[in-house]
Design an enzyme around this catalytic site. Structure first.
Site, PDB file in Angstrom:
ATOM      1  N   GLY A 235       0.535   0.058   3.952  1.00 15.60           N
ATOM      2  CA  GLY A 235      -0.086   0.917   3.400  1.00 15.60           C
ATOM      3  C   GLY A 235      -0.229   2.179   4.260  1.00 15.60           C
TER       4      GLY A 235
ATOM      5  CB  VAL B 131     -10.629  10.952   2.214  1.00 14.83           C
ATOM      6  CG1 VAL B 131     -11.418  12.190   3.053  1.00 14.83           C
ATOM      7  CG2 VAL B 131      -9.259  10.894   2.920  1.00 14.83           C
TER       8      VAL B 131
ATOM      9  CE  LYS C 176      -1.503  16.160   8.095  1.00 22.59           C
ATOM     10  NZ  LYS C 176      -1.309  15.067   8.511  1.00 22.59           N
TER      11      LYS C 176
END
Length: 438
Positions: free
Chosen positions: A185, A14, A203
Site C-alpha cells: 500500500g 487523510v 511539493k
C-alpha cells in the site's frame, strides 16, 4: 468564544485520520485554540469504517459543504486538480477559510487560489500538502523568516525512498521492490506520480515559492524518475562512498532559481543519506541559521492529519485578525508577477557533478575515446572503475566527473552513444555534495 465549525470534504485515508484526531483530541485542541473546533458536516462518497459519523451531518456532494452557511472552514481532502480547484474557489467565494492537503492543486492552481482568498480576506492553509506530518511549511514560512534561503533539498516522496532503500539494503531490482511497495500500500496501482518525480515536483514547487518569495511555477520544474536505476548503480554508488536518493532540489543562484527532481548521489555522511524507508526529510540552508533538517512521517492517515489539524488551530486563532496582518500565504507580502522575479533556470543550465555508467567493447583505445569526448566538452574525470568483461566482451565502465554544466554533459552523452564501441544508452545520475551541511 463561539466554536469554529468545520466541513470535511473527503473521508478517505487523510480525511478519516483528520476526523478521528478532531474527535479524539477535542478537549486538547479546544484548549490550544481557545475555543472548540467542531465537525459540522462531512462530504463522502462512501462510509469509512474507521470513523463513527453517526452524530455528524453527511452529504455525498462536496459542494454542499462549500455552500453551507453553518460551515466556517472547509477542509479539502479529495485530491486532484480541477474539481478540488472549483470546490476551494466556491468555498472562498462563500467567505469560508480553507485547509487543504492537496499539493497538486496548490502547485498548479495556487496563484489563482491565493489571489481569490486575499480578495475575500480568508485564510488558505496547506501545511499538510508537503511532507505529511512534518511542519516544514510553518518552519520555512515563519521560523526561518529572518533568513535568506540559499537552497533546500529533500526526500519528499516516501514511495521512491522506500524503493531505493530496499534496493540498497537487499540488492534487489527496481521492479521487484516496486511490486512489494504496491502490495504493502506504499505505492499506487499506477505509481507514475511517485516514481517519475511528479509528486515530489508538486511539493518542491511549493517549498521553493515560500523559500524565495516567487510565484508558483510547477510547469518549470524538471522531473526525472528512478525506474532506470539498477541494483548495479546502487552498488557502485556505495563503492564510491555515495547513496542514491530521489531528491527535490532548489537553489538560489546569480542566474536564477533551480527547480529539479531527479535521482541523486549524495555522500554517505550527509544526514539525508540516512533517511530510510517511507520517511521524508528536508534540508534547508539559511544564511543566518545555517543548515537545518526536518524529518518524519511524510504520509499516512494521522501524521498528515496532524498537519491538517494544526492548520485548523491557526485558522481558529487568526480568523478574527485583519487579513492584512496575517502571515502571507507564500511568506512574502509582495511577490509580483512571474516576469518580475528571478527566472527558473532550464535544466541545461544547471551545474553539478555526474555519475556515468556505460558498456564498452573490450578493445584498446575505447576508454581513451571516452575520455577525449568528455575533455572536449570541458568535463574532467574524478574517478573511474573498469570492471571485468561481460558476455559478448562488453566492459562496464563507471565514471565520476567533476562539476560541469548539464548542456555539456548532454552533448558528451550524445557523442558517447553514437560510438560504435558503446552498447546501448549511457546511464547518468547527478551528484550533489551538499557540502554546506558540514
Amino acid at each position: 468564544m463561539k466554536p469554529v465549525r468545520v466541513g470535511i470534504c473527503g473521508l478517505g485515508t487523510v480525511g478519516g485520520g483528520t476526523f478521528n484526531v478532531l474527535m479524539r483530541n477535542a478537549d486538547e485542541i479546544s484548549r490550544r485554540a481557545g475555543r472548540p473546533i467542531v465537525i459540522e458536516q462531512v462530504a463522502m462518497r462512501r462510509e469509512n469504517p474507521e470513523c463513527d459519523t453517526s452524530g455528524v451531518k453527511t452529504t455525498a456532494d462536496v459542494f454542499d459543504v462549500a455552500r453551507n452557511p453553518d460551515v466556517d472552514v472547509l477542509v479539502e481532502l479529495i485530491g486532484g486538480y480541477d474539481v478540488a480547484r472549483e470546490l476551494v474557489l466556491t468555498a472562498i467565494e462563500n467567505g469560508k477559510h480553507v485547509v487543504t492537503a492537496n499539493k497538486a492543486m496548490i502547485a498548479v492552481h495556487g496563484n489563482e487560489i491565493f489571489k481569490a482568498a486575499h480578495e475575500k480576506g480568508v485564510i488558505v492553509a496547506f501545511e499538510a500538502a508537503v511532507a505529511g506530518g512534518i511542519p516544514v511549511i510553518k518552519s520555512l514560512r515563519e521560523g526561518l523568516g529572518a533568513n535568506r534561503i540559499e537552497w533546500l533539498a529533500g526526500i519528499i516522496n516516501g514511495t521512491g525512498n522506500y524503493i531505493l532503500t530496499h534496493m540498497r539494503d537487499e540488492g534487489r531490482a527496481f521492479d521487484d521492490v516496486l511490486a512489494e511497495a504496491q502490495a504493502l500500500g506504499y505505492a499506487e496501482a499506477d505509481p507514475t506520480f511517485d516514481v517519475e518525480g511528479i509528486d515530489a515536483a508538486h511539493k518542491l514547487t511549493i517549498l521553493a515559492s515560500i523559500a524565495y518569495g516567487v510565484p508558483l511555477q510547477f510547469e518549470k520544474a524538471y522531473t526525472e524518475g528512478i525506474s532506470r536505476i539498477t541494483a548495479e548503480d546502487v552498488e557502485q554508488a556505495d563503492n564510491l562512498g555515495y547513496v542514491i536518493k530521489h531528491l527535490g532540489i532548489s537553489k538560489r543562484t546569480d542566474s536564477g532559481i533551480e527547480l529539479r527532481v531527479h535521482p541523486t548521489l549524495i555522500p554517505k555522511q550527509r544526514l539525508l543519506a540516512s533517511v530510510h524507508g517511507v520517511k521524508n526529510a528536508i534540508a534547508i540552508m539559511g544564511d543566518a541559521v545555517g543548515p537545518t533538517l526536518y524529518y518524519g512521517a511524510g504520509a499516512g492517515a494521522e501524521p498528515t492529519a496532524s498537519s491538517v489539524v494544526a492548520d485548523l488551530l491557526d485558522v481558529a486563532r487568526d480568523s478574527s485578525t485583519d487579513h492584512h496582518y496575517r502571515v502571507p500565504y507564500l511568506a512574502f507580502s509582495s511577490i509580483g508577477e512571474v516576469e518580475d522575479n528571478p527566472p527558473m533556470l532550464p535544466m541545461e543550465d544547471i551545474v553539478t557533478a555526474y555519475y556515468l555508467r556505460l558498456l564498452a567493447v573490450d578493445r584498446p583505445g575505447v576508454l581513451a575515446r571516452v575520455a577525449t569526448i568528455l575533455a572536449e566538452q570541458g568535463i574532467s574525470i574524478e574517478a573511474i572503475i573498469q570492471k571485468e568483461a561481460t558476455e559478448g566482451e562488453l566492459v562496464p565502465i563507471i565514471l565520476l566527473t567533476h562539476r560541469t554544466k548539464e548542456r555539456n554533459m548532454n552533448e558528451a552523452i550524445r557523442q558517447l552513444e553514437s560510438l560504435a564501441d558503446i552498447a546501448g544508452s549511457v546511464m547518468r545520475i547527478r551528484v550533489e555534495s551538499l557540502d554546506e551541511q558540514d
